[in-house]
Scaffold this active site. Structure first.
Site, PDB file in Angstrom:
ATOM      1  N   PRO A 170     -64.958 -35.002  34.255  1.00  0.00           N
ATOM      2  CA  PRO A 170     -65.625 -36.454  33.554  1.00  0.00           C
ATOM      3  C   PRO A 170     -65.548 -36.900  32.633  1.00  0.00           C
ATOM      4  O   PRO A 170     -66.371 -37.078  31.427  1.00  0.00           O
ATOM      5  CB  PRO A 170     -67.143 -36.451  33.974  1.00  0.00           C
ATOM      6  CG  PRO A 170     -67.765 -35.254  33.683  1.00  0.00           C
ATOM      7  CD  PRO A 170     -66.422 -33.904  33.362  1.00  0.00           C
ATOM      8  N   GLU A 171     -63.760 -38.130  32.716  1.00  0.00           N
ATOM      9  CA  GLU A 171     -64.351 -39.281  31.764  1.00  0.00           C
ATOM     10  C   GLU A 171     -64.388 -40.674  32.315  1.00  0.00           C
ATOM     11  O   GLU A 171     -64.904 -40.288  33.624  1.00  0.00           O
ATOM     12  CB  GLU A 171     -63.252 -38.983  30.097  1.00  0.00           C
ATOM     13  CG  GLU A 171     -63.064 -38.201  29.801  1.00  0.00           C
ATOM     14  CD  GLU A 171     -62.091 -37.809  28.534  1.00  0.00           C
ATOM     15  OE1 GLU A 171     -61.605 -38.692  28.750  1.00  0.00           O
ATOM     16  OE2 GLU A 171     -61.363 -37.263  28.665  1.00  0.00           O
ATOM     17  N   LYS A 222     -69.964 -43.332  31.118  1.00  0.00           N
ATOM     18  CA  LYS A 222     -69.583 -42.056  32.308  1.00  0.00           C
ATOM     19  C   LYS A 222     -70.826 -41.521  32.870  1.00  0.00           C
ATOM     20  O   LYS A 222     -71.142 -41.120  32.873  1.00  0.00           O
ATOM     21  CB  LYS A 222     -69.304 -41.275  31.185  1.00  0.00           C
ATOM     22  CG  LYS A 222     -68.336 -40.668  29.885  1.00  0.00           C
ATOM     23  CD  LYS A 222     -68.187 -40.140  29.045  1.00  0.00           C
ATOM     24  CE  LYS A 222     -66.923 -39.678  28.611  1.00  0.00           C
ATOM     25  NZ  LYS A 222     -67.426 -39.130  27.278  1.00  0.00           N
ATOM     26  N   ASN A 225     -62.821 -36.651  25.607  1.00  0.00           N
ATOM     27  CA  ASN A 225     -62.077 -35.500  24.358  1.00  0.00           C
ATOM     28  C   ASN A 225     -60.623 -35.211  25.215  1.00  0.00           C
ATOM     29  O   ASN A 225     -59.772 -35.328  24.453  1.00  0.00           O
ATOM     30  CB  ASN A 225     -63.050 -33.981  24.458  1.00  0.00           C
ATOM     31  CG  ASN A 225     -62.293 -33.984  23.822  1.00  0.00           C
ATOM     32  OD1 ASN A 225     -62.405 -33.905  22.144  1.00  0.00           O
ATOM     33  ND2 ASN A 225     -62.540 -31.827  23.148  1.00  0.00           N
ATOM     34  N   ARG A 284     -65.797 -31.056  18.069  1.00  0.00           N
ATOM     35  CA  ARG A 284     -64.852 -30.826  19.167  1.00  0.00           C
ATOM     36  C   ARG A 284     -63.617 -30.367  18.711  1.00  0.00           C
ATOM     37  O   ARG A 284     -63.115 -31.430  17.883  1.00  0.00           O
ATOM     38  CB  ARG A 284     -65.276 -32.134  20.194  1.00  0.00           C
ATOM     39  CG  ARG A 284     -66.713 -32.091  20.632  1.00  0.00           C
ATOM     40  CD  ARG A 284     -66.925 -33.281  21.612  1.00  0.00           C
ATOM     41  NE  ARG A 284     -66.553 -32.295  23.182  1.00  0.00           N
ATOM     42  CZ  ARG A 284     -66.497 -32.728  23.830  1.00  0.00           C
ATOM     43  NH1 ARG A 284     -67.090 -34.020  24.533  1.00  0.00           N
ATOM     44  NH2 ARG A 284     -65.558 -32.807  25.093  1.00  0.00           N
TER      45      ARG A 284
END
Length: 263
Positions: free
Chosen positions: A2-3, A52, A161, A253
């Site tokens: 999910p982006e 999102k 990310n 991250r």
DNA sequence: TCTTTATGGTGAG
DNA sequence: TCACCCTAAAGAT
């Protein structure tokens, strides 16, 4: 997966798949029984994505707020599909079944909540109201590394990310560059890139940043393991210069970069 | 059959 | 800064 592109694609697919008509709504897992009951047999008026976040508006019913988080999924299955796994929410009509698993958020909200949630989000390049100038001013104010700023949903809503590393690569910027040291032109380029890339992501239903000419096939046909320049490619040769892709940590991250192409 | 990982985000200390 | 939430698939043993 999910982006932002995933959520916008879901909104589009839900609108075409679940309208018109009333829906059978349930929570096979049992953790959303009350919420499901409040929506059951109400037609879907409209599904809408904001970064999102996914919002479903039901006729004569409440708003449903869904955020998939890191591991959530909303999958389309055939009508009457058997219940398998931890299904928090099931939306079904006589043509299709949509099963939600592992969401970070699945809750009924009212219009005030919607306003509060969206007011905390920066511009979304996939929305008409997403403005380049707003992005630029928010980005250029940040002292954080660019790669960290791109993950901040108040700077730009919908980037995650994968896109953040890919955008730094495609603009040739070192991901550790403080955002406030970037130029207006670089901010403009990032916004244009984000808009184009997220649109392509919605169309293809996956992230493909690679230039199709380098692969010799259309973007839709680029194999999964060749569709990105940096993400999860540490130790592998850069598609552009053959130097080794490097793994770094930014904003707690993982991030990836080409030390030669990004300086 | 374990342990780890994942395209995310919040709330407590 | 850390702990924690949610789930399933991939990876290690």
């Amino acid at each position: 997966m999910p982006e932002g592109h995933t959520i916008h694609r879901l909104a589009k697919d839900l609108n075409s798949s679940l309208r018109p008509g009333t829906l059978d709504v349930s929570s096979p897992q049992g953790r959303f029984d009350d919420g499901a009951a409040a929506i059951d047999q109400h037609p879907l008026e409209r599904a809408e994505a904001w970064g999102k976040h996914l919002f479903l508006d039901f006729e004569d019913g409440p708003l449903l707020h869904i955020h998939l988080g890191l591991i959530g999924k909303l999958r389309k299955k055939p009508a009457e599909a058997p219940v398998e796994g931890e299904i928090r929410l099931r939306l079904a009509n006589d043509k299709a079944t949509w099963d939600l698993t592992g969401p970070m958020v699945c809750a009924l909200i009212d219009p005030d909540d919607l306003e509060e949630i969206t007011s905390k989000l920066g511009p979304d390049p996939l929305r008409r109201d997403g403005k380049k100038d707003e992005f630029a001013s928010r980005l250029l104010r940040k002292k954080l590394p660019l790669s960290a700023a791109l993950l901040d949903q108040k700077v730009i809503a919908g980037v995650g990310n994968v896109y953040r590393s890919e955008f730094c690569f495609l603009t040739g910027i070192d991901p550790n560059t403080p955002a406030n040291e970037l130029t207006e032109d670089q901010a403009d380029a990032l916004w244009t890139l984000a808009t184009d890339q997220l649109k392509l992501g919605v169309k293809l239903n996956r992230i493909v940043t690679r230039d199709p000419d380098e692969v010799g096939v259309t973007a839709a046909k680029i194999p999964n393991d060749e569709r990105l320049y940096t993400y999860k490619r540490e130790g592998l040769p850069c598609h552009r210069c053959s130097d080794e892709i490097r793994l770094v940590e930014i904003a707690k991250r993982k991030a990836w970069m080409c030390p030669t192409c990004q300086s």
